[in-house]
Design a protein around this motif. Structure first.
Motif, PDB file in Angstrom:
ATOM      1  N   LEU A  20      -3.517  -2.629  10.035  1.00 56.07           N
ATOM      2  CA  LEU A  20      -2.917  -1.983  11.199  1.00 56.07           C
ATOM      3  C   LEU A  20      -1.396  -1.932  11.077  1.00 56.07           C
ATOM      4  N   ALA A  21      -0.806  -2.989  10.536  1.00 57.09           N
ATOM      5  CA  ALA A  21       0.651  -3.011  10.381  1.00 57.09           C
ATOM      6  C   ALA A  21       1.122  -1.906   9.440  1.00 57.09           C
ATOM      7  N   VAL A  22       0.399  -1.704   8.347  1.00 54.39           N
ATOM      8  CA  VAL A  22       0.777  -0.647   7.396  1.00 54.39           C
ATOM      9  C   VAL A  22       0.602   0.725   8.032  1.00 54.39           C
ATOM     10  N   LEU A  23      -0.516   0.924   8.741  1.00 56.81           N
ATOM     11  CA  LEU A  23      -0.740   2.215   9.373  1.00 56.81           C
ATOM     12  C   LEU A  23       0.300   2.515  10.448  1.00 56.81           C
ATOM     13  N   GLU A  24       0.852   1.465  11.053  1.00 59.48           N
ATOM     14  CA  GLU A  24       1.902   1.639  12.060  1.00 59.48           C
ATOM     15  C   GLU A  24       3.280   1.854  11.432  1.00 59.48           C
ATOM     16  N   GLY A  25       3.351   1.714  10.102  1.00 55.11           N
ATOM     17  CA  GLY A  25       4.613   1.939   9.425  1.00 55.11           C
ATOM     18  C   GLY A  25       5.546   0.756   9.397  1.00 55.11           C
ATOM     19  N   LYS A  26       5.015  -0.435   9.626  1.00 51.31           N
ATOM     20  CA  LYS A  26       5.868  -1.630   9.609  1.00 51.31           C
ATOM     21  C   LYS A  26       6.255  -1.971   8.175  1.00 51.31           C
ATOM     22  N   ALA A  27       7.433  -2.558   8.026  1.00 52.32           N
ATOM     23  CA  ALA A  27       7.928  -2.936   6.700  1.00 52.32           C
ATOM     24  C   ALA A  27       7.609  -4.396   6.409  1.00 52.32           C
ATOM     25  N   ASP A  28       7.657  -4.752   5.125  1.00 48.63           N
ATOM     26  CA  ASP A  28       7.486  -6.140   4.683  1.00 48.63           C
ATOM     27  C   ASP A  28       6.169  -6.741   5.151  1.00 48.63           C
ATOM     28  N   VAL A  29       5.088  -5.991   4.999  1.00 48.79           N
ATOM     29  CA  VAL A  29       3.761  -6.495   5.348  1.00 48.79           C
ATOM     30  C   VAL A  29       3.295  -7.428   4.229  1.00 48.79           C
ATOM     31  N   PRO A  30       2.774  -8.629   4.551  1.00 49.54           N
ATOM     32  CA  PRO A  30       2.400  -9.600   3.520  1.00 49.54           C
ATOM     33  C   PRO A  30       1.297  -9.092   2.594  1.00 49.54           C
ATOM     34  N   GLY A  31       1.285  -9.669   1.395  1.00 50.66           N
ATOM     35  CA  GLY A  31       0.175  -9.442   0.464  1.00 50.66           C
ATOM     36  C   GLY A  31       0.214  -8.133  -0.295  1.00 50.66           C
ATOM     37  N   LYS A  32       1.354  -7.451  -0.340  1.00 50.37           N
ATOM     38  CA  LYS A  32       1.383  -6.159  -1.010  1.00 50.37           C
ATOM     39  C   LYS A  32       1.394  -6.338  -2.514  1.00 50.37           C
ATOM     40  N   LEU A  33       0.479  -5.645  -3.191  1.00 52.65           N
ATOM     41  CA  LEU A  33       0.376  -5.672  -4.642  1.00 52.65           C
ATOM     42  C   LEU A  33       0.852  -4.368  -5.262  1.00 52.65           C
ATOM     43  N   VAL A  34       0.598  -3.268  -4.577  1.00 51.81           N
ATOM     44  CA  VAL A  34       0.989  -1.936  -5.062  1.00 51.81           C
ATOM     45  C   VAL A  34       1.702  -1.216  -3.920  1.00 51.81           C
TER      46      VAL A  34
END
Length: 320
Positions: free
Chosen positions: A306-320
């Motif tokens: 949901l955080a990514v879909l909302e366009g939030k930055a620095d979301v944990p666990g990003k690999l790509v």
């Protein structure tokens, strides 16, 4: 504006599903929904577990896909290079499985050392078990070699020290020099140094080209007499044919595997081999499968999505 469409490709804990269902600004498609088959065409976001593989063909066909979130740490079922080429973000949930997997790795080792599964099978078969002829192996104040000094390895080391006053030896060629500075342990520079002194060798590494087959015939032969091998990491880290041959010699106490090449383990794959050995315990990759962990990690997956879909930055666990 159309709602982003979120597909749940694998079964998730009811708490995670409830959080998605309560999010009114997304269109949710669950695994039982007939629309699941159209995820390539319609998905803005996807959450999955290890059951589903995402290949280069999947990413090429995913017209709208923006985000994939995988529950757990391992992402060997996702083609990360293909995701990168397609411009799809991939996230996992690091550290959340650590307690559950570490706990289970100890449970497996204790079960084998004290012959719990073997004796249970014999009792259920109606056999009279003589205690004097069914001696177990104590793990109190033994040396435990932890291969992989990441989050799960750290928690496992702490549990071994607390439960057994174990002497911990750590090996990890990529961990920082100050890893585990808060834990009493001895770090070695090579895997053979760990194998030759450890009564228990417990594996907590991802499956990479550098770790595939890292425990093979040479490494198994280097282990101490009556040592126990624990693989609660990934299938492919241990050369299973070499393990079977070494176990047939009767020198090692045994092996416990929650990760193997064929998952879940079947009689067709292992019935005449590892499953025929009394000193082997095999479980179908359930180290993270506690009610508490599945709820917590499932909710974390949904919050990340949901955080990514909302366009939030620095979301944990990003690999790509």
């Amino acid at each position: 504006m159309a709602k982003p469409v979120v597909f749940v490709l694998d079964p998730y804990h009811e708490d995670a599903v409830a959080l998605l269902q309560s999010t009114e600004w997304v269109d949710l498609v669950l695994p039982s929904d007939p629309r699941r088959a159209s995820w390539h065409r319609d998905a803005d976001g996807v959450i999955l577990r290890s059951e589903t593989r995402l290949t280069a063909d999947d990413f090429a066909a995913a017209a709208k896909l923006r985000i994939v979130v995988k529950q757990g740490v391992g992402v060997d079922n996702i083609d990360l290079d293909a995701a990168r080429r397609a411009g799809v973000a991939v996230h996992n949930t690091p550290a959340l499985n650590s307690e559950a997997v570490a706990e289970f790795s100890l449970a497996l080792a204790f079960s084998l050392a004290r012959r719990v599964a073997e004796v249970d099978r014999r009792v259920r078969a109606g056999e009279a078990v003589r205690r004097s002829e069914t001696l177990g192996l104590s793990l109190f104040r033994k040396t435990v070699g932890v291969v992989g000094m990441g989050n799960i390895g750290r928690v496992a080391a702490r549990k071994w020290i607390g439960a057994c006053e174990a002497s911990v030896v750590g090996y990890d060629p990529v961990a920082p020099a100050d890893a585990w500075s808060d834990l009493p342990h001895r770090r070695v520079a090579t895997l053979p140094e760990l194998l030759e002194v450890s009564d228990v060798v417990t594996l907590h590494v991802p499956l990479l080209p550098s770790t595939r087959g890292m425990i093979g015939a040479k490494e198994l032969a280097a282990m101490k007499d009556n040592a126990i091998l624990v693989n609660a990491a990934r299938g492919g880290v241990v050369d299973e044919k070499a393990l079977l041959e070494e176990l047939k010699k009767g020198r090692l106490w045994g092996a416990v595997l929650d990760a193997m090449e064929v998952e879940p383990p079947t009689l067709e794959a292992y019935g005449d081999g590892l499953l025929a050995m009394d000193n082997v315990i095999m479980t179908p990759h359930i180290g993270a499968s506690t009610r508490e962990n599945q709820s917590n990690s499932g909710i974390a997956v949904v919050k990340t999505l949901l955080a990514v879909l909302e366009g939030k930055a620095d979301v944990p666990g990003k690999l790509v």
